[in-house]
Design a protein around this motif. Sequence first.
Motif, PDB file in Angstrom:
ATOM      1  N   PRO A  16       0.820  -1.217   0.000  1.00 11.97           N
ATOM      2  CA  PRO A  16       0.000   0.000   0.000  1.00 11.97           C
ATOM      3  C   PRO A  16       0.856   1.269   0.000  1.00 11.97           C
ATOM      4  CG  PRO A  16      -0.956  -1.608   1.473  1.00 11.97           C
ATOM      5  CD  PRO A  16       0.343  -2.197   1.004  1.00 11.97           C
ATOM      6  N   ALA A  17       1.984   1.253   0.729  1.00  4.51           N
ATOM      7  CA  ALA A  17       2.839   2.452   0.769  1.00  4.51           C
ATOM      8  C   ALA A  17       3.453   2.718  -0.604  1.00  4.51           C
ATOM      9  CB  ALA A  17       3.925   2.267   1.817  1.00  4.51           C
ATOM     10  N   GLU A  18       3.851   1.648  -1.280  1.00  2.05           N
ATOM     11  CA  GLU A  18       4.421   1.823  -2.633  1.00  2.05           C
ATOM     12  C   GLU A  18       3.347   2.319  -3.612  1.00  2.05           C
ATOM     13  OE1 GLU A  18       7.836  -1.700  -2.346  1.00  2.05           O
ATOM     14  OE2 GLU A  18       5.859  -2.155  -3.193  1.00  2.05           O
ATOM     15  N   ARG A  19       2.125   1.835  -3.417  1.00  2.00           N
ATOM     16  CA  ARG A  19       1.038   2.307  -4.297  1.00  2.00           C
ATOM     17  C   ARG A  19       0.791   3.785  -4.070  1.00  2.00           C
ATOM     18  NH1 ARG A  19      -2.086  -2.690  -2.447  1.00  2.00           N
ATOM     19  NH2 ARG A  19      -1.033  -4.271  -3.651  1.00  2.00           N
ATOM     20  N   ALA A  20       0.808   4.191  -2.804  1.00  2.00           N
ATOM     21  CA  ALA A  20       0.617   5.618  -2.488  1.00  2.00           C
ATOM     22  C   ALA A  20       1.727   6.444  -3.133  1.00  2.00           C
ATOM     23  CB  ALA A  20       0.600   5.821  -0.986  1.00  2.00           C
ATOM     24  N   ALA A  21       2.951   5.911  -3.110  1.00  2.00           N
ATOM     25  CA  ALA A  21       4.083   6.632  -3.713  1.00  2.00           C
ATOM     26  C   ALA A  21       3.893   6.746  -5.227  1.00  2.00           C
ATOM     27  CB  ALA A  21       5.379   5.900  -3.383  1.00  2.00           C
ATOM     28  N   TYR A  22       3.326   5.696  -5.818  1.00  2.00           N
ATOM     29  CA  TYR A  22       3.065   5.716  -7.265  1.00  2.00           C
ATOM     30  C   TYR A  22       2.050   6.808  -7.613  1.00  2.00           C
ATOM     31  CZ  TYR A  22       1.811   3.948 -11.904  1.00  2.00           C
ATOM     32  OH  TYR A  22       1.576   3.835 -13.257  1.00  2.00           O
ATOM     33  N   LEU A  23       0.988   6.898  -6.800  1.00  2.00           N
ATOM     34  CA  LEU A  23      -0.031   7.940  -7.038  1.00  2.00           C
ATOM     35  C   LEU A  23       0.603   9.318  -6.914  1.00  2.00           C
ATOM     36  CD1 LEU A  23      -3.142   6.599  -5.056  1.00  2.00           C
ATOM     37  CD2 LEU A  23      -2.524   6.198  -7.414  1.00  2.00           C
ATOM     38  N   LYS A  24       1.510   9.439  -5.945  1.00  7.38           N
ATOM     39  CA  LYS A  24       2.164  10.738  -5.728  1.00  7.38           C
ATOM     40  C   LYS A  24       3.063  11.076  -6.918  1.00  7.38           C
ATOM     41  CE  LYS A  24       4.575  13.367  -2.286  1.00  7.38           C
ATOM     42  NZ  LYS A  24       5.263  13.422  -1.052  1.00  7.38           N
ATOM     43  N   GLU A  25       3.835  10.088  -7.324  1.00  7.24           N
ATOM     44  CA  GLU A  25       4.765  10.304  -8.442  1.00  7.24           C
ATOM     45  C   GLU A  25       4.013  10.796  -9.683  1.00  7.24           C
ATOM     46  OE1 GLU A  25       7.548   7.581 -11.357  1.00  7.24           O
ATOM     47  OE2 GLU A  25       6.772   6.666  -9.530  1.00  7.24           O
ATOM     48  N   HIS A  26       2.831  10.230  -9.906  1.00 12.71           N
ATOM     49  CA  HIS A  26       2.083  10.591 -11.113  1.00 12.71           C
ATOM     50  C   HIS A  26       1.016  11.663 -10.860  1.00 12.71           C
ATOM     51  CE1 HIS A  26       4.175   7.621 -13.460  1.00 12.71           C
ATOM     52  NE2 HIS A  26       4.003   6.770 -12.465  1.00 12.71           N
ATOM     53  N   LYS A  27       1.067  12.253  -9.663  1.00 12.68           N
ATOM     54  CA  LYS A  27       0.167  13.371  -9.318  1.00 12.68           C
ATOM     55  C   LYS A  27      -1.303  13.026  -9.588  1.00 12.68           C
ATOM     56  CE  LYS A  27       3.440  17.167 -10.030  1.00 12.68           C
ATOM     57  NZ  LYS A  27       4.657  16.406 -10.115  1.00 12.68           N
ATOM     58  N   LEU A  28      -1.700  11.824  -9.127  1.00 11.78           N
ATOM     59  CA  LEU A  28      -3.085  11.395  -9.362  1.00 11.78           C
ATOM     60  C   LEU A  28      -4.030  11.907  -8.286  1.00 11.78           C
ATOM     61  CD1 LEU A  28      -2.391   7.768 -10.600  1.00 11.78           C
ATOM     62  CD2 LEU A  28      -3.097   9.734 -11.955  1.00 11.78           C
ATOM     63  N   LEU A  29      -3.467  12.492  -7.237  1.00 13.66           N
ATOM     64  CA  LEU A  29      -4.297  13.030  -6.154  1.00 13.66           C
ATOM     65  C   LEU A  29      -3.816  14.429  -5.801  1.00 13.66           C
ATOM     66  CD1 LEU A  29      -4.389   9.983  -3.675  1.00 13.66           C
ATOM     67  CD2 LEU A  29      -6.310  10.854  -5.008  1.00 13.66           C
ATOM     68  N   SER A  30      -4.717  15.193  -5.213  1.00 16.00           N
ATOM     69  CA  SER A  30      -4.302  16.502  -4.703  1.00 16.00           C
ATOM     70  C   SER A  30      -3.389  16.284  -3.489  1.00 16.00           C
ATOM     71  CB  SER A  30      -5.537  17.298  -4.284  1.00 16.00           C
ATOM     72  OG  SER A  30      -6.127  16.650  -3.179  1.00 16.00           O
ATOM     73  N   ASP A  31      -2.670  17.319  -3.076  1.00 15.06           N
ATOM     74  CA  ASP A  31      -1.771  17.173  -1.923  1.00 15.06           C
ATOM     75  C   ASP A  31      -2.549  16.756  -0.673  1.00 15.06           C
ATOM     76  OD1 ASP A  31       0.246  17.854  -3.546  1.00 15.06           O
ATOM     77  OD2 ASP A  31       0.465  19.920  -2.820  1.00 15.06           O
ATOM     78  N   ASP A  32      -3.736  17.346  -0.492  1.00 17.15           N
ATOM     79  CA  ASP A  32      -4.547  17.021   0.693  1.00 17.15           C
ATOM     80  C   ASP A  32      -4.925  15.540   0.702  1.00 17.15           C
ATOM     81  OD1 ASP A  32      -4.400  19.537   1.524  1.00 17.15           O
ATOM     82  OD2 ASP A  32      -6.485  20.103   1.063  1.00 17.15           O
ATOM     83  N   SER A  33      -5.397  15.053  -0.455  1.00 10.30           N
ATOM     84  CA  SER A  33      -5.808  13.635  -0.516  1.00 10.30           C
ATOM     85  C   SER A  33      -4.610  12.730  -0.316  1.00 10.30           C
ATOM     86  CB  SER A  33      -6.459  13.316  -1.862  1.00 10.30           C
ATOM     87  OG  SER A  33      -7.612  14.057  -2.027  1.00 10.30           O
ATOM     88  N   GLN A  34      -3.467  13.135  -0.878  1.00 11.84           N
ATOM     89  CA  GLN A  34      -2.264  12.324  -0.737  1.00 11.84           C
ATOM     90  C   GLN A  34      -1.893  12.182   0.740  1.00 11.84           C
ATOM     91  OE1 GLN A  34      -0.729  11.104  -3.731  1.00 11.84           O
ATOM     92  NE2 GLN A  34       0.258   9.732  -2.267  1.00 11.84           N
ATOM     93  N   GLN A  35      -2.057  13.267   1.466  1.00 16.46           N
ATOM     94  CA  GLN A  35      -1.776  13.210   2.907  1.00 16.46           C
ATOM     95  C   GLN A  35      -2.761  12.302   3.627  1.00 16.46           C
ATOM     96  OE1 GLN A  35      -1.516  17.092   4.591  1.00 16.46           O
ATOM     97  NE2 GLN A  35       0.707  17.082   4.418  1.00 16.46           N
TER      98      GLN A  35
END
Length: 432
Positions: A16-35
């Motif tokens: 799950p942490a790597e998936r979250a990093a993938y979403l972050k890398e590709h800017k698939l979520l806003s900063d708030d959602s990423q947090q």
Amino acid sequence: MVNKKLNWSGFARKTPAERAAYLKEHKLLSDDSQQLLADEELLSLSRADQITENVIGRLALPFSIAPDFLINHQVYQVPFVTEEPSVVAAASFAAQIIKRSGGFTARIHSRQMVGQLAIYDVTDKEKAQEAILAQKSHLLSLANQAYPSIVKRGGGACDLSVEAKDDLILVYLTVDTKEAMGANIINTMTEALASPLEELSRGRTLLAVLSNYAVKSLVTAECQIKLRFLSRNKEQAQVFARKIALASQLAQADVYRASTHNKGIFNGIDAVVLATGNDWRAIEAGAHAYACKDGQYRGLSTWTYDSDENSLKGQLTLPMPIATKGGSIGLNPSVRLAHDLLGEPSAKELAQIIASVGLAQNFAALKALTSTGIQAGHMKLQAKSLALSAGAKEGEVAAVVSQLIETKPMNLEKAKAILSDLRQQNAHSSQK
Ligand code: NDP
């Protein structure tokens, strides 16, 4: 929700942490959602207590992504909330094939909700209907006065009709509820009409409420799958296409199959409806009623094999009174995250996404059923569920699963025995 090409292969094997990093890398979520993703406790107890009554806790469910749904030339990464193993994998598999075949085409027929008032003890039903229809525009403005904010948003009550059924007079109020599902909006409006309608009909109000038979909120999703994606072997692909079309016909003719066919569709639909904070009971009630619209419960989707175009054509039409505003949508942080992931779609856009997901899920189920059988794809995930139910810890699950898959049939007893052996072996080797 951007149209740039992403590589999702291997996503399922990430943590799950790597998936979250993938979403972050590709800017698939806003900063708030990423947090928010990093937050183990998305819905606090105090927030849960504000949403509903008698709260003593929260029930968390897995929140997944089914990637790369190509719908009306737009790519969506779709949030799925489901506890059922293999649903997300099946949807992702189908989305990939359908994307490579050109994607989904989806459209909204209309987006209005209907309220219903039932009036009883009417002595002259014909006269009552005439009196009500004569005051139609006055009644519409009374309804709008009862909920002025929806009018300010460009919506509001727009039509009214009446019919006599058995001993009752039934009045239908059509409302454009904009981005809301509209239950409270319509309930407020219909209740405001109760007394004026009693006067006009000289009867008494039995009930005044939204109808979940949302046939003025229909959506259709379609796709055309190239046969080569069913099998590399041309003849086998034709056999699969024919079998899927036959299974679709069976769901039109037979209620035993229709019910399971539609359950498969709802594996996907419910997962997105739930993720986006919508009232899944309302969506289910409307769709199952629609499945009986001609007096027999039928499959909601159809599949036809087009031998001229060498393709399999799928089509799904159902009521989809989905909302992007109202209810608990703005209150639950996970739900906000789901809307963010989808790119903050409008209610109409979201309805089209959900119908496409339902069609994809249906295709995946039919493809499995008519080829390898449904259990083949379920085995590993079923084994994982059994391992977890047997009490396997994170570091033990993989070993239990691999041994369990070799045992047929798999069951909890065997999972427990394998786990116990494994622990004994581990204890033994750590003593050496
Ligand atoms: P709400 O009562 O929450 O009303 C919609 C809210 O969204 C209003 O507060 C409205 O603000 C706000 N809003 C903001 N922007 C928009 C916009 N663009 N368009 C429309 N509304 C907007 O929700 P609903 O009336 O949709 O009712 C849904 C809820 O009712 C669900 O929780 C459902 O479970 C429940 N329910 C369902 C029933 C059923 O299905 N039979 C029966 C009873 C309840 P403003 O007021 O300023 O316009």
